[in-house]
Design a protein around this motif. Structure first.
Motif, short mmCIF file in Angstrom:
data_model
loop_
_atom_site.label_atom_id
_atom_site.label_comp_id
_atom_site.label_asym_id
_atom_site.label_seq_id
_atom_site.Cartn_x
_atom_site.Cartn_y
_atom_site.Cartn_z
N TYR A 104 68.76 80.49 -7.84
CA TYR A 104 68.19 80.19 -6.53
C TYR A 104 66.67 80.26 -6.55
CZ TYR A 104 67.81 80.12 -1.45
OH TYR A 104 67.49 79.77 -0.16
N MET A 105 66.11 81.17 -7.35
CA MET A 105 64.67 81.35 -7.36
C MET A 105 63.93 80.28 -8.15
SD MET A 105 63.91 83.60 -5.34
CE MET A 105 65.33 83.90 -4.32
N SER A 106 64.64 79.24 -8.56
CA SER A 106 63.95 78.09 -9.14
C SER A 106 63.34 77.21 -8.05
CB SER A 106 64.91 77.26 -10.00
OG SER A 106 65.96 76.72 -9.20
N TYR A 107 63.57 77.55 -6.76
CA TYR A 107 63.11 76.68 -5.68
C TYR A 107 61.59 76.53 -5.59
CZ TYR A 107 62.16 80.66 -2.52
OH TYR A 107 61.67 81.79 -1.94
N PRO A 108 60.76 77.49 -6.05
CA PRO A 108 59.31 77.21 -6.00
C PRO A 108 58.92 75.97 -6.80
CG PRO A 108 59.69 79.55 -6.28
CD PRO A 108 61.03 78.90 -6.43
N ALA A 109 59.61 75.72 -7.91
CA ALA A 109 59.31 74.51 -8.70
C ALA A 109 59.63 73.26 -7.89
CB ALA A 109 60.11 74.52 -10.00
N PHE A 110 60.76 73.27 -7.20
CA PHE A 110 61.13 72.11 -6.39
C PHE A 110 60.21 71.97 -5.17
CE2 PHE A 110 65.14 73.31 -8.53
CZ PHE A 110 65.34 72.14 -9.25
N ALA A 111 59.80 73.09 -4.60
CA ALA A 111 58.86 73.04 -3.48
C ALA A 111 57.54 72.40 -3.91
CB ALA A 111 58.62 74.44 -2.92
N PRO A 133 68.63 75.61 -4.32
CA PRO A 133 67.17 75.71 -4.46
C PRO A 133 66.45 74.37 -4.29
CG PRO A 133 68.27 75.98 -6.59
CD PRO A 133 69.33 76.06 -5.54
N ILE A 134 67.11 73.27 -4.67
CA ILE A 134 66.49 71.96 -4.46
C ILE A 134 66.30 71.72 -2.96
CG2 ILE A 134 66.76 69.48 -4.78
CD1 ILE A 134 68.41 70.08 -7.28
N LEU A 183 63.06 71.97 2.24
CA LEU A 183 62.90 72.52 3.58
C LEU A 183 61.56 73.22 3.74
CD1 LEU A 183 64.09 73.13 6.37
CD2 LEU A 183 65.06 75.22 5.40
N ILE A 184 61.12 73.94 2.73
CA ILE A 184 59.83 74.64 2.81
C ILE A 184 58.70 73.64 3.09
CG2 ILE A 184 58.09 75.84 1.42
CD1 ILE A 184 60.38 77.34 0.08
N VAL A 185 58.73 72.53 2.37
CA VAL A 185 57.68 71.53 2.55
C VAL A 185 57.75 70.91 3.94
CG1 VAL A 185 56.83 69.30 1.72
CG2 VAL A 185 57.52 71.06 0.09
N VAL A 186 58.96 70.61 4.41
CA VAL A 186 59.12 70.02 5.74
C VAL A 186 58.66 70.99 6.82
CG1 VAL A 186 60.79 69.15 7.42
CG2 VAL A 186 60.97 68.48 5.02
N LEU A 187 59.08 72.26 6.71
CA LEU A 187 58.71 73.26 7.71
C LEU A 187 57.21 73.51 7.75
CD1 LEU A 187 61.38 76.13 7.58
CD2 LEU A 187 60.78 74.75 9.56
N SER A 188 56.61 73.62 6.58
CA SER A 188 55.21 74.05 6.52
C SER A 188 54.22 72.91 6.69
CB SER A 188 54.94 74.78 5.20
OG SER A 188 55.13 73.89 4.10
N ALA A 199 56.68 79.57 -1.12
CA ALA A 199 57.78 79.63 -2.09
C ALA A 199 57.63 80.81 -3.03
CB ALA A 199 57.83 78.32 -2.87
N ALA A 200 56.41 81.07 -3.48
CA ALA A 200 56.20 82.18 -4.40
C ALA A 200 56.46 83.53 -3.72
CB ALA A 200 54.78 82.14 -4.96
#
Length: 308
Positions: free
Chosen positions: A106-113, A164-165, A170-175, A249-250
Protein backbone atom coordinates in the motif's frame (compact mmCIF):
# COMPACT_ATOMS: atom_id res chain seq x y z
CA UNK A 1 -18.48 27.22 12.56
CA UNK A 2 -19.51 27.97 8.98
CA UNK A 3 -18.21 26.04 6.00
CA UNK A 4 -16.31 29.05 4.76
CA UNK A 5 -14.62 29.71 8.08
CA UNK A 6 -12.53 26.62 7.42
CA UNK A 7 -10.75 28.66 4.81
CA UNK A 8 -9.51 30.97 7.59
CA UNK A 9 -7.91 28.01 9.36
CA UNK A 10 -4.36 28.51 8.15
CA UNK A 11 -1.73 25.80 8.46
CA UNK A 12 1.99 26.19 7.88
CA UNK A 13 3.68 23.48 5.77
CA UNK A 14 5.16 21.98 8.96
CA UNK A 15 1.86 21.88 10.85
CA UNK A 16 -0.03 20.57 7.80
CA UNK A 17 2.55 17.80 7.47
CA UNK A 18 2.05 16.92 11.14
CA UNK A 19 -1.73 16.79 10.60
CA UNK A 20 -1.25 14.31 7.73
CA UNK A 21 0.97 12.18 9.98
CA UNK A 22 -1.77 12.14 12.66
CA UNK A 23 -4.38 11.12 10.09
CA UNK A 24 -2.06 8.34 8.92
CA UNK A 25 -2.23 6.87 12.43
CA UNK A 26 -6.02 6.85 12.20
CA UNK A 27 -5.93 5.22 8.78
CA UNK A 28 -3.39 2.71 10.08
CA UNK A 29 -5.90 1.44 12.65
CA UNK A 30 -8.15 0.06 9.90
CA UNK A 31 -6.78 -3.52 10.17
CA UNK A 32 -7.93 -3.78 13.80
CA UNK A 33 -11.55 -3.22 12.80
CA UNK A 34 -11.28 -5.15 9.54
CA UNK A 35 -10.13 -8.35 11.19
CA UNK A 36 -12.75 -8.05 13.91
CA UNK A 37 -15.55 -7.55 11.38
CA UNK A 38 -14.23 -10.31 9.16
CA UNK A 39 -14.34 -12.57 12.18
CA UNK A 40 -18.05 -11.78 12.41
CA UNK A 41 -18.53 -12.84 8.79
CA UNK A 42 -18.61 -9.39 7.17
CA UNK A 43 -17.27 -9.20 3.59
CA UNK A 44 -14.63 -6.71 2.37
CA UNK A 45 -16.99 -4.62 0.21
CA UNK A 46 -19.44 -4.31 3.09
CA UNK A 47 -16.66 -3.32 5.50
CA UNK A 48 -15.46 -0.65 3.09
CA UNK A 49 -19.03 0.62 2.72
CA UNK A 50 -19.49 0.76 6.49
CA UNK A 51 -16.23 2.69 6.88
CA UNK A 52 -17.43 5.53 4.66
CA UNK A 53 -21.15 5.51 5.52
CA UNK A 54 -20.99 7.51 8.77
CA UNK A 55 -18.83 10.17 7.14
CA UNK A 56 -21.32 10.58 4.31
CA UNK A 57 -24.23 10.95 6.74
CA UNK A 58 -22.40 13.66 8.70
CA UNK A 59 -21.06 15.57 5.68
CA UNK A 60 -24.07 15.27 3.36
CA UNK A 61 -25.31 18.83 4.17
CA UNK A 62 -22.07 20.14 2.63
CA UNK A 63 -22.71 18.53 -0.78
CA UNK A 64 -22.08 21.34 -3.32
CA UNK A 65 -25.20 22.38 -5.23
CA UNK A 66 -23.95 25.38 -7.21
CA UNK A 67 -23.90 24.76 -10.95
CA UNK A 68 -20.31 25.95 -11.41
CA UNK A 69 -19.08 23.36 -8.88
CA UNK A 70 -20.72 20.32 -10.44
CA UNK A 71 -17.85 19.44 -12.77
CA UNK A 72 -15.28 19.32 -9.96
CA UNK A 73 -17.76 17.51 -7.72
CA UNK A 74 -18.21 14.78 -10.34
CA UNK A 75 -14.44 14.51 -10.77
CA UNK A 76 -13.97 13.98 -7.04
CA UNK A 77 -16.87 11.53 -6.89
CA UNK A 78 -15.31 9.53 -9.72
CA UNK A 79 -11.98 9.43 -7.92
CA UNK A 80 -13.77 8.33 -4.76
CA UNK A 81 -15.53 5.50 -6.61
CA UNK A 82 -12.21 4.25 -7.99
CA UNK A 83 -10.64 4.29 -4.52
CA UNK A 84 -13.67 2.63 -2.90
CA UNK A 85 -13.58 -0.28 -5.33
CA UNK A 86 -9.80 -0.67 -5.10
CA UNK A 87 -9.95 -0.81 -1.30
CA UNK A 88 -11.75 -4.17 -1.50
CA UNK A 89 -8.55 -5.94 -2.53
CA UNK A 90 -6.60 -4.15 0.20
CA UNK A 91 -9.07 -5.22 2.90
CA UNK A 92 -9.05 -8.79 1.61
CA UNK A 93 -5.24 -8.81 1.77
CA UNK A 94 -5.37 -7.72 5.41
CA UNK A 95 -7.09 -11.01 6.27
CA UNK A 96 -4.68 -13.22 4.31
CA UNK A 97 -1.22 -11.67 4.60
CA UNK A 98 0.95 -10.16 7.36
CA UNK A 99 0.12 -6.51 8.00
CA UNK A 100 3.73 -5.50 7.34
CA UNK A 101 3.58 -6.99 3.82
CA UNK A 102 0.17 -5.42 3.11
CA UNK A 103 1.42 -2.08 4.37
CA UNK A 104 4.48 -2.30 2.15
CA UNK A 105 2.35 -2.82 -0.96
CA UNK A 106 0.00 0.00 0.00
CA UNK A 107 2.83 2.40 0.80
CA UNK A 108 3.96 2.38 -2.81
CA UNK A 109 1.30 5.07 -3.40
CA UNK A 110 3.74 8.03 -3.09
CA UNK A 111 5.34 6.86 -6.35
CA UNK A 112 1.96 6.80 -8.08
CA UNK A 113 1.02 10.17 -6.57
CA UNK A 114 4.20 11.67 -8.02
CA UNK A 115 3.46 10.22 -11.46
CA UNK A 116 -0.13 11.49 -11.41
CA UNK A 117 1.11 14.91 -10.23
CA UNK A 118 3.48 15.01 -13.20
CA UNK A 119 0.78 14.01 -15.71
CA UNK A 120 -2.24 15.86 -14.32
CA UNK A 121 -0.70 18.91 -12.62
CA UNK A 122 2.50 19.24 -14.65
CA UNK A 123 4.38 19.23 -11.36
CA UNK A 124 8.08 18.72 -11.95
CA UNK A 125 9.80 15.83 -10.20
CA UNK A 126 12.76 17.25 -8.28
CA UNK A 127 15.59 15.29 -6.69
CA UNK A 128 13.75 15.57 -3.37
CA UNK A 129 10.71 13.95 -4.93
CA UNK A 130 12.77 11.04 -6.24
CA UNK A 131 14.55 10.75 -2.89
CA UNK A 132 11.27 10.58 -0.97
CA UNK A 133 9.86 7.96 -3.36
CA UNK A 134 13.09 5.98 -3.20
CA UNK A 135 13.08 5.91 0.59
CA UNK A 136 9.49 4.64 0.73
CA UNK A 137 10.08 2.02 -1.97
CA UNK A 138 13.32 1.02 -0.23
CA UNK A 139 11.34 0.32 2.92
CA UNK A 140 8.96 -1.73 0.82
CA UNK A 141 11.76 -3.78 -0.73
CA UNK A 142 13.18 -4.67 2.67
CA UNK A 143 9.93 -6.21 3.88
CA UNK A 144 8.40 -7.81 0.80
CA UNK A 145 10.12 -11.20 0.74
CA UNK A 146 8.25 -13.77 -1.43
CA UNK A 147 10.16 -16.61 0.24
CA UNK A 148 8.39 -15.95 3.53
CA UNK A 149 4.87 -15.59 2.11
CA UNK A 150 2.37 -18.30 1.20
CA UNK A 151 0.91 -18.48 -2.35
CA UNK A 152 -2.44 -17.31 -0.92
CA UNK A 153 -0.80 -14.31 0.71
CA UNK A 154 1.08 -13.43 -2.48
CA UNK A 155 -2.11 -13.62 -4.54
CA UNK A 156 -3.88 -11.38 -2.03
CA UNK A 157 -1.05 -8.85 -2.20
CA UNK A 158 -1.29 -8.75 -6.00
CA UNK A 159 -5.01 -7.93 -5.72
CA UNK A 160 -4.09 -5.15 -3.27
CA UNK A 161 -1.94 -3.34 -5.85
CA UNK A 162 -4.82 -1.27 -7.37
CA UNK A 163 -5.35 0.40 -3.96
CA UNK A 164 -2.10 2.41 -3.91
CA UNK A 165 -2.55 3.35 -7.57
CA UNK A 166 -6.05 4.67 -6.89
CA UNK A 167 -5.01 6.43 -3.69
CA UNK A 168 -2.12 8.15 -5.45
CA UNK A 169 -4.63 9.43 -8.00
CA UNK A 170 -7.01 10.60 -5.26
CA UNK A 171 -4.26 12.55 -3.50
CA UNK A 172 -3.56 14.53 -6.65
CA UNK A 173 -7.26 15.17 -7.32
CA UNK A 174 -7.93 16.25 -3.72
CA UNK A 175 -4.90 18.47 -3.35
CA UNK A 176 -4.72 20.06 -6.78
CA UNK A 177 -7.89 19.60 -8.85
CA UNK A 178 -10.76 20.58 -6.55
CA UNK A 179 -11.15 24.11 -7.90
CA UNK A 180 -13.52 26.24 -5.80
CA UNK A 181 -14.67 23.33 -3.62
CA UNK A 182 -13.87 23.86 0.06
CA UNK A 183 -12.43 20.98 2.16
CA UNK A 184 -15.78 19.64 3.38
CA UNK A 185 -17.24 19.73 -0.12
CA UNK A 186 -14.23 17.83 -1.45
CA UNK A 187 -14.54 15.25 1.29
CA UNK A 188 -18.27 14.59 0.82
CA UNK A 189 -17.98 14.32 -2.97
CA UNK A 190 -15.17 11.78 -2.65
CA UNK A 191 -17.05 9.74 -0.04
CA UNK A 192 -20.30 9.70 -2.02
CA UNK A 193 -18.38 8.38 -5.01
CA UNK A 194 -16.90 5.62 -2.85
CA UNK A 195 -20.34 4.68 -1.50
CA UNK A 196 -21.83 4.59 -5.01
CA UNK A 197 -19.10 2.23 -6.20
CA UNK A 198 -19.28 -0.07 -3.20
CA UNK A 199 -23.04 -0.34 -2.61
CA UNK A 200 -23.86 -2.86 -5.38
CA UNK A 201 -21.03 -5.17 -4.30
CA UNK A 202 -21.97 -4.86 -0.62
CA UNK A 203 -25.59 -5.72 -1.44
CA UNK A 204 -24.39 -8.78 -3.34
CA UNK A 205 -22.23 -9.88 -0.40
CA UNK A 206 -25.07 -9.40 2.05
CA UNK A 207 -27.71 -11.14 -0.03
CA UNK A 208 -29.56 -7.88 -0.67
CA UNK A 209 -29.01 -6.25 2.73
CA UNK A 210 -26.21 -4.20 4.26
CA UNK A 211 -27.71 -3.86 7.74
CA UNK A 212 -25.51 -4.96 10.68
CA UNK A 213 -26.51 -8.35 12.04
CA UNK A 214 -25.68 -7.69 15.72
CA UNK A 215 -25.03 -4.91 18.24
CA UNK A 216 -21.39 -5.98 18.42
CA UNK A 217 -21.05 -5.40 14.68
CA UNK A 218 -22.88 -2.06 14.94
CA UNK A 219 -20.58 -0.52 17.55
CA UNK A 220 -17.50 -1.70 15.64
CA UNK A 221 -18.90 -0.01 12.52
CA UNK A 222 -19.55 3.27 14.33
CA UNK A 223 -16.14 3.32 15.99
CA UNK A 224 -14.37 2.42 12.74
CA UNK A 225 -16.26 5.14 10.88
CA UNK A 226 -15.28 7.82 13.38
CA UNK A 227 -11.67 6.84 14.10
CA UNK A 228 -10.49 5.67 10.68
CA UNK A 229 -12.66 7.71 8.31
CA UNK A 230 -14.67 10.78 9.38
CA UNK A 231 -12.22 12.53 11.71
CA UNK A 232 -8.97 11.78 9.84
CA UNK A 233 -10.62 12.35 6.43
CA UNK A 234 -11.70 15.89 7.37
CA UNK A 235 -8.25 16.68 8.75
CA UNK A 236 -6.56 15.14 5.70
CA UNK A 237 -8.67 17.04 3.17
CA UNK A 238 -7.84 20.37 4.82
CA UNK A 239 -4.12 19.73 5.27
CA UNK A 240 -3.36 18.16 1.87
CA UNK A 241 -4.24 21.42 0.09
CA UNK A 242 -1.53 23.23 2.08
CA UNK A 243 1.43 21.01 1.13
CA UNK A 244 0.66 19.44 -2.24
CA UNK A 245 0.55 15.81 -3.36
CA UNK A 246 4.19 14.82 -2.94
CA UNK A 247 4.65 15.78 0.70
CA UNK A 248 1.09 14.64 1.45
CA UNK A 249 1.91 11.18 0.12
CA UNK A 250 5.20 11.01 2.00
CA UNK A 251 3.71 12.16 5.31
CA UNK A 252 0.82 9.73 4.84
CA UNK A 253 3.38 6.94 4.63
CA UNK A 254 3.54 7.11 8.42
CA UNK A 255 0.67 4.66 8.13
CA UNK A 256 3.30 1.98 7.46
CA UNK A 257 5.05 2.08 10.87
CA UNK A 258 1.58 2.36 12.44
CA UNK A 259 0.64 -0.91 10.77
CA UNK A 260 3.90 -2.46 12.01
CA UNK A 261 3.00 -1.56 15.58
CA UNK A 262 -0.59 -2.78 15.19
CA UNK A 263 0.63 -6.08 13.79
CA UNK A 264 3.09 -6.48 16.66
CA UNK A 265 1.01 -5.26 19.59
CA UNK A 266 -2.43 -6.53 18.54
CA UNK A 267 -1.80 -9.55 16.33
CA UNK A 268 1.58 -10.78 17.58
CA UNK A 269 3.37 -10.33 14.25
CA UNK A 270 7.13 -9.87 14.02
CA UNK A 271 8.68 -6.48 14.76
CA UNK A 272 12.46 -6.47 14.63
CA UNK A 273 15.42 -4.61 13.19
CA UNK A 274 14.15 -4.75 9.61
CA UNK A 275 10.80 -3.23 10.57
CA UNK A 276 12.56 -0.55 12.60
CA UNK A 277 14.81 0.37 9.66
CA UNK A 278 11.75 0.56 7.40
CA UNK A 279 10.05 2.93 9.83
CA UNK A 280 13.14 5.17 9.86
CA UNK A 281 13.20 5.22 6.05
CA UNK A 282 9.57 6.28 5.92
CA UNK A 283 10.14 9.06 8.47
CA UNK A 284 13.12 10.22 6.40
CA UNK A 285 10.89 10.36 3.33
CA UNK A 286 8.52 12.69 5.18
CA UNK A 287 11.38 15.09 5.93
CA UNK A 288 12.81 14.97 2.40
CA UNK A 289 9.58 15.34 0.43
CA UNK A 290 9.10 18.82 -1.09
CA UNK A 291 6.22 21.10 -0.18
CA UNK A 292 5.34 23.25 -3.20
CA UNK A 293 4.16 26.80 -2.78
CA UNK A 294 0.47 27.04 -2.08
CA UNK A 295 -1.70 27.78 -5.11
CA UNK A 296 -3.50 31.12 -5.14
CA UNK A 297 -6.89 30.92 -3.50
CA UNK A 298 -9.77 31.08 -6.02
CA UNK A 299 -11.35 34.51 -6.23
CA UNK A 300 -14.83 33.09 -5.59
CA UNK A 301 -13.67 31.57 -2.33
CA UNK A 302 -12.01 34.82 -1.23
CA UNK A 303 -15.27 36.63 -1.85
CA UNK A 304 -17.19 33.98 0.10
CA UNK A 305 -14.79 34.27 3.03
CA UNK A 306 -15.12 38.03 3.09
CA UNK A 307 -18.89 37.74 2.94
CA UNK A 308 -19.02 35.07 5.67
Amino acid sequence: MSVFSLSRFELSPASATLVIVVTAVGFGLVPVFVRELQGLGTGPATIALYRYAISVLVLLPFLPRERHKRGKALLLAGAGAVVGLSVIGYLEAISKAPLAAVGVVYMSYPAFAALFALVLLRQALSWRTFAAIGLVLGAAALLLDPATLSPEALAALVWAIPAPIAFGFLIVVLSGMGGDLNPLERAVCTLIGAIAGLLPLALYEGGGSVMPSSFNELWLIVLMGLVTALIPQMMYTIACQKIGPIRTAAAGSFELPTMFLIGWLVFGEAFGLVELVCAVLVLSAILVAPAPAAAPEPASRRRAVQAG
